[in-house]
Design a protein around this motif. Structure first.
Motif, PDB file in Angstrom:
ATOM      1  N   UNK A 155      -1.018  48.174  35.885  1.00  0.00           N
ATOM      2  CA  UNK A 155      -1.149  49.535  36.405  1.00  0.00           C
ATOM      3  C   UNK A 155      -0.282  50.506  35.609  1.00  0.00           C
ATOM      4  N   UNK A 156      -0.601  51.768  35.739  1.00  0.00           N
ATOM      5  CA  UNK A 156       0.209  52.810  35.105  1.00  0.00           C
ATOM      6  C   UNK A 156       1.511  52.975  35.888  1.00  0.00           C
ATOM      7  N   UNK A 157       2.551  53.497  35.266  1.00  0.00           N
ATOM      8  CA  UNK A 157       3.821  53.692  35.972  1.00  0.00           C
ATOM      9  C   UNK A 157       3.681  54.505  37.262  1.00  0.00           C
ATOM     10  N   UNK A 158       2.822  55.517  37.243  1.00  0.00           N
ATOM     11  CA  UNK A 158       2.619  56.324  38.445  1.00  0.00           C
ATOM     12  C   UNK A 158       1.981  55.541  39.566  1.00  0.00           C
ATOM     13  N   UNK A 159       0.947  54.741  39.212  1.00  0.00           N
ATOM     14  CA  UNK A 159       0.272  53.921  40.219  1.00  0.00           C
ATOM     15  C   UNK A 159       1.201  52.841  40.779  1.00  0.00           C
ATOM     16  N   UNK A 160       2.036  52.280  39.918  1.00  0.00           N
ATOM     17  CA  UNK A 160       2.980  51.260  40.380  1.00  0.00           C
ATOM     18  C   UNK A 160       3.881  51.812  41.486  1.00  0.00           C
ATOM     19  N   UNK A 168       9.518  43.569  40.817  1.00  0.00           N
ATOM     20  CA  UNK A 168       9.321  44.884  40.177  1.00  0.00           C
ATOM     21  C   UNK A 168      10.365  45.899  40.654  1.00  0.00           C
ATOM     22  N   UNK A 169      10.859  46.703  39.737  1.00  0.00           N
ATOM     23  CA  UNK A 169      11.865  47.714  40.075  1.00  0.00           C
ATOM     24  C   UNK A 169      11.298  48.726  41.059  1.00  0.00           C
ATOM     25  N   UNK A 170       9.995  49.017  40.941  1.00  0.00           N
ATOM     26  CA  UNK A 170       9.364  49.964  41.862  1.00  0.00           C
ATOM     27  C   UNK A 170       9.416  49.458  43.304  1.00  0.00           C
ATOM     28  N   UNK A 171       9.299  48.127  43.489  1.00  0.00           N
ATOM     29  CA  UNK A 171       9.363  47.550  44.833  1.00  0.00           C
ATOM     30  C   UNK A 171      10.783  47.623  45.387  1.00  0.00           C
ATOM     31  N   UNK A 172      11.776  47.384  44.527  1.00  0.00           N
ATOM     32  CA  UNK A 172      13.172  47.455  44.967  1.00  0.00           C
ATOM     33  C   UNK A 172      13.519  48.871  45.435  1.00  0.00           C
ATOM     34  N   UNK A 173      13.080  49.861  44.679  1.00  0.00           N
ATOM     35  CA  UNK A 173      13.376  51.249  45.043  1.00  0.00           C
ATOM     36  C   UNK A 173      12.669  51.647  46.340  1.00  0.00           C
ATOM     37  N   UNK A 210      16.753  40.154  48.049  1.00  0.00           N
ATOM     38  CA  UNK A 210      16.861  41.002  46.864  1.00  0.00           C
ATOM     39  C   UNK A 210      17.291  42.417  47.231  1.00  0.00           C
ATOM     40  N   UNK A 211      16.649  42.998  48.214  1.00  0.00           N
ATOM     41  CA  UNK A 211      16.970  44.377  48.618  1.00  0.00           C
ATOM     42  C   UNK A 211      16.516  44.584  50.060  1.00  0.00           C
ATOM     43  N   UNK A 212      16.826  45.764  50.592  1.00  0.00           N
ATOM     44  CA  UNK A 212      16.435  46.088  51.967  1.00  0.00           C
ATOM     45  C   UNK A 212      17.267  45.365  53.012  1.00  0.00           C
ATOM     46  N   UNK A 213      18.564  45.179  52.725  1.00  0.00           N
ATOM     47  CA  UNK A 213      19.442  44.434  53.632  1.00  0.00           C
ATOM     48  C   UNK A 213      19.476  45.023  55.034  1.00  0.00           C
ATOM     49  N   UNK A 214      19.290  46.326  55.150  1.00  0.00           N
ATOM     50  CA  UNK A 214      19.377  46.977  56.455  1.00  0.00           C
ATOM     51  C   UNK A 214      18.260  46.545  57.398  1.00  0.00           C
ATOM     52  N   UNK A 215      17.195  45.966  56.858  1.00  0.00           N
ATOM     53  CA  UNK A 215      16.056  45.616  57.712  1.00  0.00           C
ATOM     54  C   UNK A 215      15.908  44.138  58.017  1.00  0.00           C
ATOM     55  N   UNK A 216      16.960  43.338  57.770  1.00  0.00           N
ATOM     56  CA  UNK A 216      16.807  41.887  57.957  1.00  0.00           C
ATOM     57  C   UNK A 216      16.650  41.507  59.428  1.00  0.00           C
ATOM     58  N   UNK A 217      16.941  42.408  60.341  1.00  0.00           N
ATOM     59  CA  UNK A 217      16.746  42.117  61.764  1.00  0.00           C
ATOM     60  C   UNK A 217      15.429  42.673  62.296  1.00  0.00           C
ATOM     61  N   UNK A 218      14.543  43.063  61.381  1.00  0.00           N
ATOM     62  CA  UNK A 218      13.220  43.520  61.815  1.00  0.00           C
ATOM     63  C   UNK A 218      12.463  42.365  62.466  1.00  0.00           C
ATOM     64  N   UNK A 219      11.819  42.604  63.609  1.00  0.00           N
ATOM     65  CA  UNK A 219      11.088  41.522  64.284  1.00  0.00           C
ATOM     66  C   UNK A 219       9.749  41.217  63.603  1.00  0.00           C
TER      67      UNK A 219
END
Length: 309
Positions: free
Chosen positions: A66-71, A95-100, A18-27
């Protein structure tokens, strides 16, 4: 220890990135999987950030309350510099917050259609197999009547020469010369051949032969659990060898001990038959039949009866 990355998980389990393509080689350095339920509630004191994180229906349902701030705060704290990846199960919406948060820290976010418990089980089994401690032993590994027998000894003692005879007798070769051993569980040792020499056998005077090509696919197997070791050594006339089989020597590899038999080698001894009989006798012992103990008991009873007479 083998190296496993998030990219390996993507290929193995057919999950969606979904996101975070730069980290797909993380061990991935641990076999443990985390379901951050308490972290969703704000308790990060013992957050296992070095593990793969699974977010299922339970975690995401609570997250939506949760509230938007807590999310935003929860997801930012969930994505750290050493978190290998976060997997959303059941094909749920991410969740959009996780993608960001994942894009800011390059933490890969994946999505799987599998249920959380099932995916966790599959991931754990896969990682335990890949990240198990490994070592290499000079010897031959053969599957004899379902018993994984590791044959060890000094170079030239006859290990590799015994293997073709065992294969001709219907047993299966796993590895010759170098046996890679990994500890999958606390008491389970699994051996296999390095890719370079898989199915190959070296015999002095003949050279290298391909056992699968020569004897067929039924003469080899890729891996086998090791349950006993037979150590071959040149006959020493000054050494006392066990003649009853009551003494049980052990060989320790990692944290696991396996029975070890020392067999002296000299001209005229049929090593293949001896090793075959040793494997069958081991199976009998596992079934509760110990010929040496039975003989000792009968001998003791006979001596007692003679003394009474």
């Amino acid at each position: 220890m083998a190296k496993v990355t998030v990219n390996d998980i993507i290929k193995k389990f057919d999950v969606e990135l979904i996101s975070g393509e730069e980290g797909i080689n993380r061990p991935i350095t641990t076999t443990d999987i985390s379901r951050p339920g308490l972290e969703m509630a704000g308790f990060f004191d013992y957050y296992p950030e070095d593990r793969l994180q699974l977010l299922g229906k339970t975690e995401l349902t609570f997250f939506e309350r949760l509230t938007p701030g807590d999310k935003k705060i929860r997801m930012e704290r969930l994505c750290t510099d050493i978190t290998p990846g976060i997997i959303i199960t059941r094909g749920l919406d991410v969740p959009q917050e996780l993608i960001e948060a994942s894009q800011n820290t390059a933490v890969p976010v994946l999505r799987s259609k599998m249920k959380t418990t099932k995916l966790s089980s599959h991931l754990t089994n896969y990682l335990e197999g890949k990240l198990a401690p490994t070592t290499a032993v000079h010897g031959v590994l053969v599957d004899i009547y379902g018993v994984g027998v590791l044959i060890t000894g000094q170079s030239g003692v006859g290990k590799s020469e015994t293997a073709p005879e065992l294969v001709k007798r219907g047993h299966r070769l796993v590895a010759d010369d170098c046996v890679e051993i990994r500890q999958e569980d606390q008491d389970t040792l699994v051996g296999n051949a390095p890719d370079l020499i898989e199915h190959l056998l070296e015999i002095r005077g003949l050279g290298i032969i391909n056992v699968m090509t020569l004897f067929g696919a039924g003469a080899v197997r890729s891996y086998k659990r090791i349950t006993m070791c037979i150590h071959l050594e040149n006959w020493d006339k000054n050494k006392q060898y066990d003649r009853l089989g009551l003494e049980e020597e052990k060989m320790k590899i990692f944290d696991t001990e396996i029975p070890k038999l020392t067999v002296p080698v000299r001209p005229g001894r049929n090593l293949a038959v001896i090793i075959e009989v040793a494997a069958m006798n081991y199976r009998l012992k596992r079934m509760g039949v110990n010929a040496a103990q039975q003989f000792t008991s009968k001998l003791a009873n006979t001596i007692m009866e003679s003394d009474e007479d």
